[in-house]
Design a protein around this motif. Structure first.
Motif, mmCIF file in Angstrom:
data_model
loop_
_atom_site.group_PDB
_atom_site.id
_atom_site.type_symbol
_atom_site.label_atom_id
_atom_site.label_comp_id
_atom_site.label_asym_id
_atom_site.label_seq_id
_atom_site.Cartn_x
_atom_site.Cartn_y
_atom_site.Cartn_z
ATOM 1 N N PRO A 160 -8.755 11.505 -6.053
ATOM 2 C CA PRO A 160 -9.541 10.936 -4.961
ATOM 3 C C PRO A 160 -11.032 11.006 -5.217
ATOM 4 C CG PRO A 160 -8.698 13.096 -4.357
ATOM 5 C CD PRO A 160 -8.025 12.710 -5.654
ATOM 6 N N SER A 203 9.697 8.192 -8.026
ATOM 7 C CA SER A 203 9.475 7.665 -6.683
ATOM 8 C C SER A 203 10.577 6.711 -6.231
ATOM 9 C CB SER A 203 8.124 6.945 -6.619
ATOM 10 O OG SER A 203 8.084 5.867 -7.535
ATOM 11 N N LEU A 210 0.830 -1.203 0.000
ATOM 12 C CA LEU A 210 0.000 0.000 0.000
ATOM 13 C C LEU A 210 0.867 1.257 0.000
ATOM 14 C CD1 LEU A 210 -2.839 -1.049 2.481
ATOM 15 C CD2 LEU A 210 -3.056 -0.657 0.011
ATOM 16 N N ARG A 211 1.961 1.218 0.770
ATOM 17 C CA ARG A 211 2.874 2.365 0.782
ATOM 18 C C ARG A 211 3.515 2.568 -0.584
ATOM 19 N NH1 ARG A 211 4.364 0.384 5.966
ATOM 20 N NH2 ARG A 211 6.196 -0.647 5.059
ATOM 21 N N ARG A 224 2.276 1.720 -3.482
ATOM 22 C CA ARG A 224 1.243 2.270 -4.371
ATOM 23 C C ARG A 224 1.048 3.766 -4.128
ATOM 24 N NH1 ARG A 224 -4.331 3.185 -4.763
ATOM 25 N NH2 ARG A 224 -5.235 2.532 -6.766
ATOM 26 N N GLU A 225 0.965 4.162 -2.855
ATOM 27 C CA GLU A 225 0.784 5.571 -2.525
ATOM 28 C C GLU A 225 1.983 6.403 -2.955
ATOM 29 O OE1 GLU A 225 -1.943 7.152 -1.505
ATOM 30 O OE2 GLU A 225 -2.873 5.184 -1.824
ATOM 31 N N ASP A 226 3.193 5.828 -2.872
ATOM 32 C CA ASP A 226 4.391 6.543 -3.328
ATOM 33 C C ASP A 226 4.322 6.808 -4.832
ATOM 34 O OD1 ASP A 226 5.450 6.605 -0.792
ATOM 35 O OD2 ASP A 226 6.809 4.907 -1.102
ATOM 36 N N ILE A 281 1.544 7.035 -6.630
ATOM 37 C CA ILE A 281 0.481 8.034 -6.854
ATOM 38 C C ILE A 281 0.980 9.425 -6.491
ATOM 39 C CG2 ILE A 281 -1.786 8.815 -6.075
ATOM 40 C CD1 ILE A 281 -2.527 5.844 -5.740
ATOM 41 N N ALA A 282 1.686 9.539 -5.360
ATOM 42 C CA ALA A 282 2.210 10.837 -4.934
ATOM 43 C C ALA A 282 3.195 11.392 -5.959
ATOM 44 C CB ALA A 282 2.874 10.707 -3.567
#
Length: 203
Positions: free
Chosen positions: A67, A44, A15-16, A18-20, A22-23
């Motif tokens: 979002p 990333s 999950l981290r 994936r979020e990295d 996306i960020a």
């Protein structure tokens, strides 16, 4: 990315990751780019192979940067009863979304206008559903077809395409764009009460 991959093994780490990604995509978008999966991976510090386990295509990556993809309604609680008030509230909320994510919206628009067709979740009429819900009090008198056509007409004046033209071509600032888009949306609702919008066969 398949659910099986995300839900297996080290879930929190995945999950981290994936979020990295996306960020990183959002940072690139804010800089005016339309990032590919490879570019988000590089930004990333994640390998391309790993990145493609999460996002198979550029379209999937860009969609994840929004979002608002999971939002089902833009009506306030409790919602107004009058259709004009409901449309004003929803149109205002749509404009808020576009203002807040303008660079992402522009990136998606550029991708959709490219040579290769893309399946973009945010360009499949989500705003039409929000507007149809706003117009629900008029369904009985207007009919389902006219109501949908009216929702489409309102969407045409408050979407990112209209904002790009009003900003980049007409030279309006955000305040004037909002005022004009809201005025146009309400004008369409009031006009439809006198003369329903034309059906598809009339175009």
């Amino acid at each position: 990315m398949g659910d099986d991959y995300l839900e297996s093994g080290r879930v929190r780490q995945k999950l981290r990751t994936r979020e990295d990604l996306i960020a990183a995509a959002r940072r690139l978008i804010q800089g005016g780019d339309t990032p590919t999966v490879e570019e988000a991976a590089e930004a990333s510090g994640i390998s391309r192979t790993t990145a493609y386990r999460y996002f198979r295509t550029q379209a999937e990556l860009l969609a994840a940067a929004f979002p608002e993809t999971a939002v089902r309604s833009l009506l306030p609680s409790p919602p107004p009863e009058d259709a004009v008030d409901r449309v004003h509230a929803v149109t205002s909320a749509i404009i808020d979304v576009i203002e807040r994510t303008e660079m992402q919206q522009r990136a998606m628009l550029r991708l959709s206008l490219g040579d290769t067709p893309h399946e973009l979740p945010l360009r499949k009429g989500r705003a039409i559903g929000w507007l149809e819900e706003a117009l629900e009090p008029s369904r009985e008198t207007m009919g389902a077809e006219s109501l949908r056509q009216l929702a489409i007409a309102i969407r045409s004046v408050c979407g990112i395409e209209a904002r790009v033209w009003l900003s980049d071509v007409a030279g309006l600032d955000s305040h004037d764009i909002r005022a004009l888009q809201l005025w146009a949306a309400i004008a369409l609702v009031e006009r439809a009460a006198v003369e329903p919008p034309p059906g598809r066969s009339s175009f």
